[in-house]
Design a protein around this motif. Structure first.
Motif, PDB file in Angstrom:
ATOM      1  N   ALA A  77      18.990 -15.981  21.650  1.00  0.00           N
ATOM      2  CA  ALA A  77      18.404 -17.159  21.005  1.00  0.00           C
ATOM      3  C   ALA A  77      18.058 -16.888  19.549  1.00  0.00           C
ATOM      4  O   ALA A  77      18.000 -17.813  18.732  1.00  0.00           O
ATOM      5  N   ALA A  78      17.842 -15.628  19.204  1.00  0.00           N
ATOM      6  CA  ALA A  78      17.540 -15.262  17.816  1.00  0.00           C
ATOM      7  C   ALA A  78      18.792 -15.239  16.958  1.00  0.00           C
ATOM      8  O   ALA A  78      18.709 -15.126  15.738  1.00  0.00           O
ATOM      9  N   GLY A  79      19.960 -15.343  17.588  1.00  0.00           N
ATOM     10  CA  GLY A  79      21.215 -15.303  16.855  1.00  0.00           C
ATOM     11  C   GLY A  79      21.565 -16.642  16.225  1.00  0.00           C
ATOM     12  O   GLY A  79      20.796 -17.607  16.310  1.00  0.00           O
ATOM     13  N   PRO A  80      22.733 -16.718  15.598  1.00  0.00           N
ATOM     14  CA  PRO A  80      23.169 -17.949  14.946  1.00  0.00           C
ATOM     15  C   PRO A  80      23.213 -19.131  15.915  1.00  0.00           C
ATOM     16  O   PRO A  80      23.824 -19.048  16.978  1.00  0.00           O
ATOM     17  N   GLY A  81      22.536 -20.201  15.564  1.00  0.00           N
ATOM     18  CA  GLY A  81      22.542 -21.393  16.393  1.00  0.00           C
ATOM     19  C   GLY A  81      21.549 -21.382  17.534  1.00  0.00           C
ATOM     20  O   GLY A  81      21.362 -22.390  18.221  1.00  0.00           O
ATOM     21  N   GLY A  82      20.900 -20.258  17.762  1.00  0.00           N
ATOM     22  CA  GLY A  82      19.905 -20.180  18.832  1.00  0.00           C
ATOM     23  C   GLY A  82      20.470 -20.507  20.202  1.00  0.00           C
ATOM     24  O   GLY A  82      19.864 -21.257  20.971  1.00  0.00           O
ATOM     25  N   THR A  83      21.633 -19.968  20.524  1.00  0.00           N
ATOM     26  CA  THR A  83      22.313 -20.308  21.763  1.00  0.00           C
ATOM     27  C   THR A  83      21.859 -19.452  22.937  1.00  0.00           C
ATOM     28  O   THR A  83      21.308 -18.365  22.758  1.00  0.00           O
ATOM     29  N   TRP A  84      22.127 -19.968  24.134  1.00  0.00           N
ATOM     30  CA  TRP A  84      21.898 -19.195  25.351  1.00  0.00           C
ATOM     31  C   TRP A  84      23.042 -18.214  25.537  1.00  0.00           C
ATOM     32  O   TRP A  84      24.183 -18.506  25.174  1.00  0.00           O
ATOM     33  N   PRO A  85      22.777 -17.061  26.128  1.00  0.00           N
ATOM     34  CA  PRO A  85      23.857 -16.118  26.420  1.00  0.00           C
ATOM     35  C   PRO A  85      24.648 -16.581  27.634  1.00  0.00           C
ATOM     36  O   PRO A  85      24.186 -17.451  28.387  1.00  0.00           O
ATOM     37  N   PRO A  86      25.827 -16.002  27.872  1.00  0.00           N
ATOM     38  CA  PRO A  86      26.536 -16.269  29.136  1.00  0.00           C
ATOM     39  C   PRO A  86      25.640 -15.881  30.312  1.00  0.00           C
ATOM     40  O   PRO A  86      24.825 -14.966  30.206  1.00  0.00           O
ATOM     41  N   TRP A  87      25.799 -16.551  31.438  1.00  0.00           N
ATOM     42  CA  TRP A  87      24.893 -16.368  32.570  1.00  0.00           C
ATOM     43  C   TRP A  87      24.794 -14.916  33.016  1.00  0.00           C
ATOM     44  O   TRP A  87      23.736 -14.463  33.476  1.00  0.00           O
ATOM     45  N   TRP A  88      25.892 -14.177  32.871  1.00  0.00           N
ATOM     46  CA  TRP A  88      25.903 -12.814  33.401  1.00  0.00           C
ATOM     47  C   TRP A  88      25.084 -11.842  32.544  1.00  0.00           C
ATOM     48  O   TRP A  88      24.751 -10.754  33.017  1.00  0.00           O
ATOM     49  N   VAL A  89      24.756 -12.234  31.325  1.00  0.00           N
ATOM     50  CA  VAL A  89      23.949 -11.348  30.473  1.00  0.00           C
ATOM     51  C   VAL A  89      22.512 -11.237  30.992  1.00  0.00           C
ATOM     52  O   VAL A  89      22.015 -10.125  31.222  1.00  0.00           O
ATOM     53  N   PRO A  90      21.786 -12.357  31.198  1.00  0.00           N
ATOM     54  CA  PRO A  90      20.434 -12.202  31.755  1.00  0.00           C
ATOM     55  C   PRO A  90      20.433 -11.676  33.187  1.00  0.00           C
ATOM     56  O   PRO A  90      19.489 -10.983  33.589  1.00  0.00           O
ATOM     57  N   VAL A  91      21.499 -11.994  33.960  1.00  0.00           N
ATOM     58  CA  VAL A  91      21.570 -11.456  35.321  1.00  0.00           C
ATOM     59  C   VAL A  91      21.672  -9.933  35.273  1.00  0.00           C
ATOM     60  O   VAL A  91      20.975  -9.214  36.011  1.00  0.00           O
ATOM     61  N   THR A  92      22.533  -9.438  34.378  1.00  0.00           N
ATOM     62  CA  THR A  92      22.644  -7.984  34.219  1.00  0.00           C
ATOM     63  C   THR A  92      21.339  -7.399  33.713  1.00  0.00           C
ATOM     64  O   THR A  92      20.893  -6.339  34.181  1.00  0.00           O
ATOM     65  N   GLY A  93      20.708  -8.069  32.759  1.00  0.00           N
ATOM     66  CA  GLY A  93      19.424  -7.599  32.253  1.00  0.00           C
ATOM     67  C   GLY A  93      18.383  -7.503  33.351  1.00  0.00           C
ATOM     68  O   GLY A  93      17.623  -6.529  33.431  1.00  0.00           O
ATOM     69  N   ALA A  94      18.342  -8.516  34.227  1.00  0.00           N
ATOM     70  CA  ALA A  94      17.378  -8.513  35.321  1.00  0.00           C
ATOM     71  C   ALA A  94      17.637  -7.356  36.284  1.00  0.00           C
ATOM     72  O   ALA A  94      16.700  -6.673  36.723  1.00  0.00           O
ATOM     73  N   LEU A  95      18.897  -7.121  36.605  1.00  0.00           N
ATOM     74  CA  LEU A  95      19.243  -6.033  37.521  1.00  0.00           C
ATOM     75  C   LEU A  95      18.915  -4.675  36.906  1.00  0.00           C
ATOM     76  O   LEU A  95      18.414  -3.766  37.590  1.00  0.00           O
ATOM     77  N   LEU A  96      19.194  -4.521  35.611  1.00  0.00           N
ATOM     78  CA  LEU A  96      18.844  -3.278  34.927  1.00  0.00           C
ATOM     79  C   LEU A  96      17.326  -3.086  34.898  1.00  0.00           C
ATOM     80  O   LEU A  96      16.825  -1.969  35.071  1.00  0.00           O
ATOM     81  N   GLY A  97      16.607  -4.171  34.668  1.00  0.00           N
ATOM     82  CA  GLY A  97      15.152  -4.088  34.672  1.00  0.00           C
ATOM     83  C   GLY A  97      14.608  -3.695  36.032  1.00  0.00           C
ATOM     84  O   GLY A  97      13.683  -2.880  36.138  1.00  0.00           O
TER      85      GLY A  97
END
Length: 283
Positions: A157-177
């Motif tokens: 969201a901090a990037g250009p346009g404040g967009t959402w990442p692809p769904w698999w990015v937060p899913v991977t982040g959650a699993l890593l967390g």
């Protein structure tokens, strides 16, 4: 020795104690990964620096609040690795550092825009919620799931346009967390048990805990191997096979010797693989 020299020595000891109490390695690791993800999402240099400041101060506030809130408990458990509990630094100083870092996080996060800022602050709030009591419940892993997923969303969201990442990015982040939660807690199971901390890893025990950790990280490997658009069949096969194979070997090691460091080190290898893949496919 002059009064000035004594004051300098005390100040140096205080700074050294605070540096150790902030959990520096995890804080730096999360910050570096977040900045690299941000650069991959198209964030320019100055904005990436601001993002790094927001994430770092947030992680520092979580680390310091952990040692501040748990000072009495850590002291009772004889945790010599915790400066506040060992008397190397005043608890009040750690508390002040945690509050100051939290305030700096609010300013730097919101400087990235309201959406990115709020999501990044929610990620930090998850860490504080863990320290304030969630760590002693069966839902302890939920804080890590939420915080790491929110972190990846906030970075994009901090990037250009404040967009959402692809769904698999937060899913991977959650699993890593979730895997990171077990990696952080499992080495301290016995010390935590003496002070009444019973989070999810404590309830599962070392053998099952390592297996669950390996499973979460292997699932992240599967997601990273199959979900990104444009991934070749060879890439997907190699990533999925490697992640699952490491998880199987880890599970076998955990069943055979639950207190051995081998299984734990294998899960760290899976985690490093997942982080590298996440940074690679997100650019």
């Amino acid at each position: 020795m002059s009064g000035t020299a004594i004051h300098r020595r005390k100040s140096l000891r205080l700074l050294q104690g605070l540096a150790r109490a902030c959990h520096p390695l995890p804080a730096l690791a999360v910050t570096v990964v977040a900045v690299l993800l941000g650069l991959g999402a198209g964030i320019d240099g100055p904005r990436a620096t601001l993002l790094g400041a927001a994430v770092l101060t947030g992680q520092l506030s979580i680390g310091w609040s952990n040692d501040w809130i748990d000072a009495a408990r850590d002291h009772a458990a004889g945790r010599a690795d915790k400066p506040a509990a060992a008397g190397e630094v005043p608890v009040s100083a750690v508390a002040a550092a945690a509050v100051a870092a939290a305030l700096a996080t609010v300013v730097s996060s919101l400087s990235l825009g309201w959406f990115a800022g709020v999501v990044l602050l929610l990620s930090v709030a998850g860490g504080w919620a863990y320290n304030l009591g969630l760590k002693s419940t069966a839902f302890s892993g939920a804080a890590y799931l939420f915080s790491f997923a929110a972190l990846t969303i906030g970075v994009h969201a901090a990037g250009p346009g404040g967009t959402w990442p692809p769904w698999w990015v937060p899913v991977t982040g959650a699993l890593l967390g979730f895997g990171a939660h077990f990696a952080n807690v499992l080495p301290d199971l016995r010390a935590d048990a003496e002070t009444g901390v019973r989070g999810l890893p404590h309830r599962l025990g070392p053998r099952t805990g390592v297996i669950v950790m390996a499973g979460a990280l292997a699932t992240a490997s599967v997601v990273l191997g199959l979900a990104p658009a444009g991934a070749s069949a060879l890439y997907s096969a190699v990533v999925v096979t490697t992640g699952v194979a490491l998880a199987v070997v880890t599970t076998a090691a955990a069943i055979r010797a639950p207190h051995s460091a081998i299984a734990f080190r294998l899960t760290v290898a899976i985690a490093l693989l997942d982080v590298v893949l996440l940074l690679t496919v997100s650019t």
